[in-house]
Design an enzyme around this catalytic site. Structure first.
Site, PDB file in Angstrom:
ATOM      1  N   ASP A  59     -28.183  -9.392 -13.864  1.00  0.00           N
ATOM      2  CA  ASP A  59     -27.587  -8.836 -14.600  1.00  0.00           C
ATOM      3  C   ASP A  59     -26.021  -9.469 -15.095  1.00  0.00           C
ATOM      4  OD1 ASP A  59     -30.131  -7.581 -15.356  1.00  0.00           O
ATOM      5  OD2 ASP A  59     -29.429  -5.518 -14.815  1.00  0.00           O
ATOM      6  N   LYS A  76     -26.901 -13.818 -17.185  1.00  0.00           N
ATOM      7  CA  LYS A  76     -27.559 -14.872 -17.247  1.00  0.00           C
ATOM      8  C   LYS A  76     -27.946 -15.799 -18.097  1.00  0.00           C
ATOM      9  CE  LYS A  76     -30.462 -14.023 -13.964  1.00  0.00           C
ATOM     10  NZ  LYS A  76     -29.445 -12.590 -14.154  1.00  0.00           N
ATOM     11  N   GLY A  96     -33.982  -9.313 -17.866  1.00  0.00           N
ATOM     12  CA  GLY A  96     -34.007  -8.806 -19.089  1.00  0.00           C
ATOM     13  C   GLY A  96     -32.600  -9.591 -19.383  1.00  0.00           C
ATOM     14  N   HIS A  97     -32.732 -10.934 -20.290  1.00  0.00           N
ATOM     15  CA  HIS A  97     -31.032 -11.748 -20.181  1.00  0.00           C
ATOM     16  C   HIS A  97     -31.373 -11.572 -21.477  1.00  0.00           C
ATOM     17  CE1 HIS A  97     -33.182 -14.034 -16.452  1.00  0.00           C
ATOM     18  NE2 HIS A  97     -32.635 -13.358 -16.474  1.00  0.00           N
ATOM     19  N   GLN A 144     -32.875 -11.817 -12.279  1.00  0.00           N
ATOM     20  CA  GLN A 144     -32.436 -11.290 -10.496  1.00  0.00           C
ATOM     21  C   GLN A 144     -31.440 -11.918 -10.388  1.00  0.00           C
ATOM     22  OE1 GLN A 144     -36.781 -11.478 -10.599  1.00  0.00           O
ATOM     23  NE2 GLN A 144     -35.698 -10.355 -12.046  1.00  0.00           N
TER      24      GLN A 144
HETATM   25  P1  GDP Z   1     -28.419 -11.779 -17.468  1.00  0.00           P
HETATM   26  O1  GDP Z   1     -29.436 -10.534 -16.518  1.00  0.00           O
HETATM   27  O2  GDP Z   1     -27.586 -11.587 -16.103  1.00  0.00           O
HETATM   28  O3  GDP Z   1     -28.439 -12.208 -18.295  1.00  0.00           O
HETATM   29  O4  GDP Z   1     -27.826  -9.959 -17.726  1.00  0.00           O
HETATM   30  P2  GDP Z   1     -27.732  -9.170 -18.318  1.00  0.00           P
HETATM   31  O5  GDP Z   1     -28.066  -9.256 -20.072  1.00  0.00           O
HETATM   32  O6  GDP Z   1     -29.550  -7.980 -18.138  1.00  0.00           O
HETATM   33  O7  GDP Z   1     -27.117  -8.378 -18.841  1.00  0.00           O
HETATM   34  C1  GDP Z   1     -25.767  -8.919 -19.280  1.00  0.00           C
HETATM   35  C2  GDP Z   1     -24.709  -7.675 -20.397  1.00  0.00           C
HETATM   36  O8  GDP Z   1     -23.111  -7.990 -20.250  1.00  0.00           O
HETATM   37  C3  GDP Z   1     -25.138  -8.157 -21.685  1.00  0.00           C
HETATM   38  O9  GDP Z   1     -25.506  -6.923 -22.560  1.00  0.00           O
HETATM   39  C4  GDP Z   1     -24.596  -9.295 -22.002  1.00  0.00           C
HETATM   40  O10 GDP Z   1     -24.225  -9.240 -23.899  1.00  0.00           O
HETATM   41  C5  GDP Z   1     -23.184  -8.790 -21.606  1.00  0.00           C
HETATM   42  N1  GDP Z   1     -22.511  -9.661 -21.694  1.00  0.00           N
HETATM   43  C6  GDP Z   1     -22.219 -11.121 -21.060  1.00  0.00           C
HETATM   44  N2  GDP Z   1     -21.318 -11.635 -20.879  1.00  0.00           N
HETATM   45  C7  GDP Z   1     -20.611 -11.024 -21.067  1.00  0.00           C
HETATM   46  C8  GDP Z   1     -18.755 -10.823 -21.013  1.00  0.00           C
HETATM   47  O11 GDP Z   1     -18.316 -11.712 -20.840  1.00  0.00           O
HETATM   48  N3  GDP Z   1     -18.283  -9.717 -21.370  1.00  0.00           N
HETATM   49  C9  GDP Z   1     -18.197  -8.313 -22.034  1.00  0.00           C
HETATM   50  N4  GDP Z   1     -18.062  -7.486 -22.170  1.00  0.00           N
HETATM   51  N5  GDP Z   1     -20.097  -8.318 -22.169  1.00  0.00           N
HETATM   52  C10 GDP Z   1     -21.067  -9.553 -21.522  1.00  0.00           C
HETATM   53  P1  IMO Z   2     -32.650 -10.261 -14.070  1.00  0.00           P
HETATM   54  O1  IMO Z   2     -33.249 -11.198 -14.567  1.00  0.00           O
HETATM   55  C1  IMO Z   2     -31.065  -6.517 -12.353  1.00  0.00           C
HETATM   56  C2  IMO Z   2     -34.326  -5.057  -9.447  1.00  0.00           C
HETATM   57  C3  IMO Z   2     -34.857  -3.236  -9.590  1.00  0.00           C
HETATM   58  C4  IMO Z   2     -35.379  -3.194  -8.585  1.00  0.00           C
HETATM   59  C5  IMO Z   2     -35.279  -4.117  -7.700  1.00  0.00           C
HETATM   60  C6  IMO Z   2     -36.601  -4.495  -7.323  1.00  0.00           C
HETATM   61  O2  IMO Z   2     -32.325  -9.461 -15.756  1.00  0.00           O
HETATM   62  O3  IMO Z   2     -30.926 -10.123 -13.921  1.00  0.00           O
HETATM   63  P2  IMO Z   2     -38.292  -5.113  -8.968  1.00  0.00           P
HETATM   64  O4  IMO Z   2     -39.232  -4.209 -10.872  1.00  0.00           O
HETATM   65  O5  IMO Z   2     -39.039  -6.572  -9.553  1.00  0.00           O
HETATM   66  O6  IMO Z   2     -39.988  -4.663  -8.390  1.00  0.00           O
HETATM   67  O7  IMO Z   2     -37.790  -3.840  -9.005  1.00  0.00           O
HETATM   68  O8  IMO Z   2     -34.978  -5.081  -8.455  1.00  0.00           O
HETATM   69  N1  IMO Z   2     -34.163  -5.556 -10.524  1.00  0.00           N
HETATM   70  C7  IMO Z   2     -33.608  -5.521 -11.430  1.00  0.00           C
HETATM   71  N2  IMO Z   2     -31.943  -5.867 -11.543  1.00  0.00           N
HETATM   72  N3  IMO Z   2     -31.474  -7.360 -13.439  1.00  0.00           N
HETATM   73  C8  IMO Z   2     -33.419  -7.856 -12.884  1.00  0.00           C
HETATM   74  O9  IMO Z   2     -33.210  -9.076 -13.503  1.00  0.00           O
HETATM   75  C9  IMO Z   2     -33.688  -7.119 -12.016  1.00  0.00           C
HETATM   76  N4  IMO Z   2     -35.286  -7.466 -11.914  1.00  0.00           N
HETATM   77  C10 IMO Z   2     -35.617  -6.905 -11.046  1.00  0.00           C
HETATM   78  O10 IMO Z   2     -33.625  -2.090 -10.473  1.00  0.00           O
HETATM   79  O11 IMO Z   2     -33.734  -2.657  -7.785  1.00  0.00           O
HETATM   80 MG    MG Z   3     -30.586  -8.626 -16.960  1.00  0.00          MG
END
Ligand code: GDP
Ligand code: IMO
Ligand code: MG
Length: 425
Positions: A13, A16, A40-41, A221
């Protein structure tokens, strides 16, 4: 041409999806190499937020192909729903999405096994997203898996049924043999999958490279959730590190180019497992609230804490990171001070190396404090306009890691991105 890799350096998270979307215009192909619907991207542009689980984050841009590689595990029902949601928005997914024959499929019974395994662990549960990831990769390495290419073969149903019988037996060991699952929907999703572009993605990608196409491999991840190098057993079941792009796409190690490492200006973790710099106080709550730190896949609150340099440096080392991109600096605005863990205190003295066991009481983080910035960063477009306190923080991280911070992200939107230099050579 070489394949560049983009991955998370912490516990997932990091942002990416946003940076893949920002960089996509520089590439011809975006290819996911591991993980599955546990990811979840999030992408934001034109006032709309999109969350992708299986589909690469290049899907919204025209003229770019998106590949789901062999290292990914696919839940056909989740993928189908994702495609439908994008089609409703007018995205022509079918023409832009290619799926590897060798990607393994998540069966409904894999999800039941995931749940049963977590329940059986009780207080030691991993905190899995319960999407069936672990059991599917177990079947892959156990040589029992059901791949996309198997699902479109003439004996698909027979093979599927044999695997379900095996799973029912395993479920009976957990006392869960009577659990029901939505088999009809899943089988319908398999039929639908057959209408998508299913390819030998390793050939496609290597031919594209030979033809001079630019490819970005998108990780899911983060490095600290890697099956080998993460905080085992509190990890996911795939290689999230850059080496995973080789096995997850069929790209030779000498064809890897730049490695883009994404990290937050602080740290978060969702699910169980050690987190030495975790803040269980009002500062942690402030970061969680201001940063909207709730899982994009499960909605669970993300644990928040200070930036951990031993972990970041470990991640840079294992992944061969060439560019750092710092996310969410805007979230910290207004705090009196911020801290960075520079070392750990262990029974054997101080260490900057990421230890084998970071569970309490094995490590005690040692912090350095920094003045925090107070300004709202979300409208700033130039590095020179950023508050001096933030510039010092960025430069401190560059010195500590020996790597350039090439992007400073100051908000979720595509446009809230400050690139400090041309990102592509
Ligand atoms: P990913 O899994 O690495 O793609 O990241 P996620 O989407 O799960 O989580 C990142 C969260 O931070 C999302 O809600 C993005 O919209 C938000 N986000 C990304 N970059 C920034 C930033 O620079 N500032 C803020 N406030 N939010 C951001
Ligand atoms: P993105 O790509 C954050 C965590 C879960 C748990 C562990 C194992 O959005 O960054 P799993 O479902 O793979 O058996 O879970 O990994 N986890 C993540 N945490 N971002 C993710 O993906 C994750 N995918 C799995 O919360 O701790
Ligand atoms: Mg994510």
């Amino acid at each position: 041409m070489k394949v560049d890799v983009l991955l998370g350096m912490q516990w997932g998270d990091e942002g990416k999806g946003k940076i893949v979307d920002v960089l996509t215009p520089e590439y011809d192909i975006i290819a996911r190499f591991q993980g599955g619907p546990n990811a979840g991207h999030t992408l934001e542009f034109e006032g709309i937020k999109h969350v992708l689980h299986t589909i690469p984050s290049g899907i919204f841009r025209d003229g770019v192909m998106n590949v789901i590689g062999n290292g990914v595990v696919i839940d056909p029902l989740v993928l189908w729903k994702e495609v439908q949601a994008l089609e409703k928005l007018g995205v022509d997914v079918k023409s832009k999405l290619l799926i590897s024959k060798k990607a393994h499929l998540i069966l409904p019974t894999h999800k039941l096994l995931d749940k049963a395994s977590e329940e059986a662990k009780g207080g030691k549960k991993i905190g899995s997203t319960l999407k069936g990831i672990g059991p599917t990769y177990m079947d892959k390495t156990g040589r029992n898996g059901f791949r996309v290419g198997d699902a479109i073969a003439s004996d698909a149903l027979t093979r599927y049924r044999a695997l379900v019988e095996k799973h029912k037996h395993l479920l009976s060991l957990y006392g869960k043999e009577d659990e029901s699952f939505p088999e009809e929907d899943w089988l319908e999703a398999i039929e639908w999958l057959g209408t998508m572009q299913i390819i030998d993605s390793e050939h496609y990608l290597n031919k594209a490279m030979a033809a001079g196409k630019k490819i970005l491999a998108e990780g899911a991840q983060g490095a600290l959730l890697d099956i080998d190098f993460g905080t085992y057993p509190y990890v996911t079941s795939s290689n999230t590190v850059s080496a995973g792009a080789c096995t997850g796409l069929g790209v030779a190690p000498n064809r890897i180019g730049d490695v883009h490492g994404i990290f937050k200006a602080y740290c978060t973790r969702v699910g169980s497992g050690p987190f030495p710099t975790e803040l269980k106080d009002e500062i942690g709550e402030f970061i969680q609230t201001t940063g909207h730190e709730f899982g994009a896949t499960t909605g669970r609150p993300r644990r928040c804490g200070w930036l951990d340099l031993p972990a970041l440096k470990y991640s840079a080392m294992i992944n061969g990171v060439t560019h750092l991109h710092m996310m969410k600096a805007d979230v910290l605005s207004g705090l009196d001070e911020i801290k960075v863990c520079t070392h750990y205190q262990t029974a054997n003295g101080k260490t900057e190396d990421f230890p084998f066991n970071i569970e309490e009481p094995n490590v005690e983080p040692v912090y350095r404090s920094f003045a925090c910035w107070q300004e709202d960063l979300t409208g700033i477009t130039e590095y020179a306009e950023l508050p001096k306190a933030l510039q010092s923080y960025v430069e401190y991280i560059e010195n500590a890691t020996g790597l350039p911070v090439s992007i400073v992200s100051v908000g979720p939107d595509r446009q809230q991105t400050i690139a400090r230099q041309a990102l592509m050579a």
